[in-house]
Design a protein around this motif. Structure first.
Motif, short mmCIF file in Angstrom:
data_model
loop_
_atom_site.label_atom_id
_atom_site.label_comp_id
_atom_site.label_asym_id
_atom_site.label_seq_id
_atom_site.Cartn_x
_atom_site.Cartn_y
_atom_site.Cartn_z
N VAL A 134 0.85 -1.19 0.00
CA VAL A 134 0.00 0.00 0.00
C VAL A 134 0.89 1.24 0.00
N LYS A 135 0.54 2.22 -0.80
CA LYS A 135 1.32 3.45 -0.89
C LYS A 135 1.16 4.29 0.38
N GLY A 136 2.13 5.17 0.60
CA GLY A 136 2.03 6.12 1.70
C GLY A 136 0.92 7.14 1.45
N PHE A 137 0.50 7.82 2.52
CA PHE A 137 -0.61 8.77 2.41
C PHE A 137 -0.21 10.11 3.01
N TRP A 138 -0.50 11.18 2.25
CA TRP A 138 -0.29 12.56 2.69
C TRP A 138 -1.63 13.24 2.93
N ASP A 139 -1.64 14.17 3.84
CA ASP A 139 -2.84 14.96 4.11
C ASP A 139 -2.41 16.35 4.56
N VAL A 140 -3.11 17.38 4.10
CA VAL A 140 -2.83 18.76 4.50
C VAL A 140 -4.13 19.38 4.99
N ASP A 141 -4.13 19.85 6.24
CA ASP A 141 -5.27 20.54 6.82
C ASP A 141 -4.93 22.01 7.04
N LEU A 142 -5.95 22.85 7.04
CA LEU A 142 -5.74 24.29 7.23
C LEU A 142 -6.75 24.82 8.24
N GLY B 78 -6.90 17.60 -1.44
CA GLY B 78 -7.72 16.55 -2.03
C GLY B 78 -7.00 15.24 -2.31
N PHE B 79 -6.04 14.86 -1.47
CA PHE B 79 -5.35 13.58 -1.65
C PHE B 79 -6.34 12.43 -1.46
N LYS B 80 -6.21 11.40 -2.29
CA LYS B 80 -7.10 10.24 -2.22
C LYS B 80 -6.42 9.09 -1.49
N SER B 81 -7.22 8.31 -0.79
CA SER B 81 -6.69 7.15 -0.07
C SER B 81 -6.12 6.14 -1.05
N PRO B 82 -4.96 5.58 -0.75
CA PRO B 82 -4.44 4.49 -1.59
C PRO B 82 -5.25 3.23 -1.37
N TYR B 83 -5.32 2.39 -2.38
CA TYR B 83 -6.03 1.13 -2.25
C TYR B 83 -5.34 0.22 -1.24
N ASP B 84 -6.13 -0.41 -0.39
CA ASP B 84 -5.65 -1.43 0.54
C ASP B 84 -6.57 -2.64 0.40
N PHE B 85 -6.09 -3.68 -0.26
CA PHE B 85 -6.92 -4.84 -0.55
C PHE B 85 -6.85 -5.88 0.56
N GLY B 86 -6.07 -5.62 1.61
CA GLY B 86 -5.91 -6.61 2.66
C GLY B 86 -6.69 -6.31 3.92
N THR B 87 -6.92 -5.03 4.21
CA THR B 87 -7.61 -4.69 5.45
C THR B 87 -9.09 -5.05 5.38
N TRP C 50 -5.71 5.14 8.91
CA TRP C 50 -4.68 6.10 8.49
C TRP C 50 -5.14 7.02 7.37
N THR C 51 -6.16 6.66 6.60
CA THR C 51 -6.47 7.43 5.39
C THR C 51 -7.94 7.81 5.28
N GLN C 52 -8.62 7.98 6.39
CA GLN C 52 -10.04 8.32 6.36
C GLN C 52 -10.30 9.61 5.59
N ASN C 53 -9.45 10.62 5.77
CA ASN C 53 -9.64 11.89 5.07
C ASN C 53 -9.52 11.74 3.56
N GLY C 54 -8.82 10.69 3.12
CA GLY C 54 -8.68 10.47 1.70
C GLY C 54 -9.90 9.87 1.04
#
Length: 277
Positions: A211-219, A240-249, A259-263
């Motif tokens: 699974v790729k890493g995830f970035w998020d920016v809040d203001l 507007g970063f999108k969550s990476p696919y996670d096919f195992g969780t 980790w990626t709810q905002n995505g």
């Protein structure tokens, strides 16, 4: 019983800048964990008609309407819990803090910056039989945390710029990628093997096990009218970063909500007024 240790240096190269680095070590003896036999092994033994491990039970699923006389699938697998030998995790906590006025024409602007990062060097569970499950950088422990996993890196960096009654704070968050493997499901020594990747979907691209890493920016923007009244506006996932696919969780469908709810929600807004009574 547990043994904990943490320590490290603090540097202050200037009066407005502080740098910190800590090493942490945590060991828990007789750690309570799900039975290490794994649901996959139990399901395979049940379907093959083999004897199940001691203390493990399987409740069959309802019959398939399309094949009512066929073998019943395992519906509920009750593994129970065991007292393992030990759980050991260690790593590094890094941080810095800056607090100063900006120079030159921006001398009325106050800058406060803080960044933190945690690196998980290892998170190893030693079972009663002496085998070791290595979780760092994978989806493990799979059953204990709803397959949210143990990313090696997590970090955030916030910067607050204050001018008179106005304050603006952008914050950057980062969570590193991880493999969709979990040794508490497929056995010791399988963490780096793509052939042992876990999947909760039939749409997994061939050979994908990371699974790729995830970035998020809040203001956050805040305006202080007086001592009692203030107004604020928050923008989550500003870029507007999108969550990476996670096919195992299995905690969320095709993504990891830990980790990626905002995505998944993508960009969202919040406005409000605060009153101190």
């Amino acid at each position: 019983t547990s043994t904990n240790f943490s320590g490290g240096p603090i540097f202050r190269p200037t009066r407005w800048l502080t740098l910190m680095a800590d090493y942490y070590y945590i060991r828990k003896n007789h750690y309570i964990a799900p039975n290490p036999v794994g649901t996959t092994n139990v399901a395979n033994a049940y379907l093959a008609g083999e004897a199940l491990p001691t203390g493990v039970t399987v409740t069959p699923d309802i019959a398939d309407p399309q094949n009512p006389t066929g073998q019943l699938r395992p519906g509920i697998i009750n593994l129970g819990y065991v007292n393992t030998n030990k759980l050991v995790t260690d790593g590094f906590d890094l941080s810095f803090e800056a607090n100063t006025q900006l120079p030159g024409v921006f001398h009325e602007v106050h800058w406060y910056s803080k960044g933190t990062a945690t690196f998980v060097r290892r998170m190893n569970l030693t079972n009663p039989d002496g085998s070791v499950y290595r979780y760092a950088g994978t989806l493990g422990p799979y059953g204990a945390v709803s397959a949210s996993g143990t990313p090696r890196w997590r970090a955030n960096w916030s910067n607050t710029l204050s001018w008179r009654k106005l304050a603006v704070t952008p914050t950057v968050y980062y969570t590193s990628g991880y493999r969709t493997t979990a040794e508490d499901q497929t056995g010791s020594g399988t963490a780096g093997n793509c052939a042992d990747a876990l999947t909760s979907s039939s749409f997994v691209p061939l050979g994908q096990c990371k699974v790729k890493g995830f970035w998020d920016v809040d203001l956050t923007v805040n305006y202080q009218f007086n001592r009692r009244w203030s107004a604020y506006a928050n923008v989550y996932n500003l870029l507007g970063f999108k969550s990476p696919y996670d096919f195992g969780t299995y905690g969320g469908y095709l993504y990891n909500p830990s980790w990626t709810q905002n995505g998944v929600v993508l960009r969202s807004f919040q406005f409000g007024v605060k009153v101190v009574l």
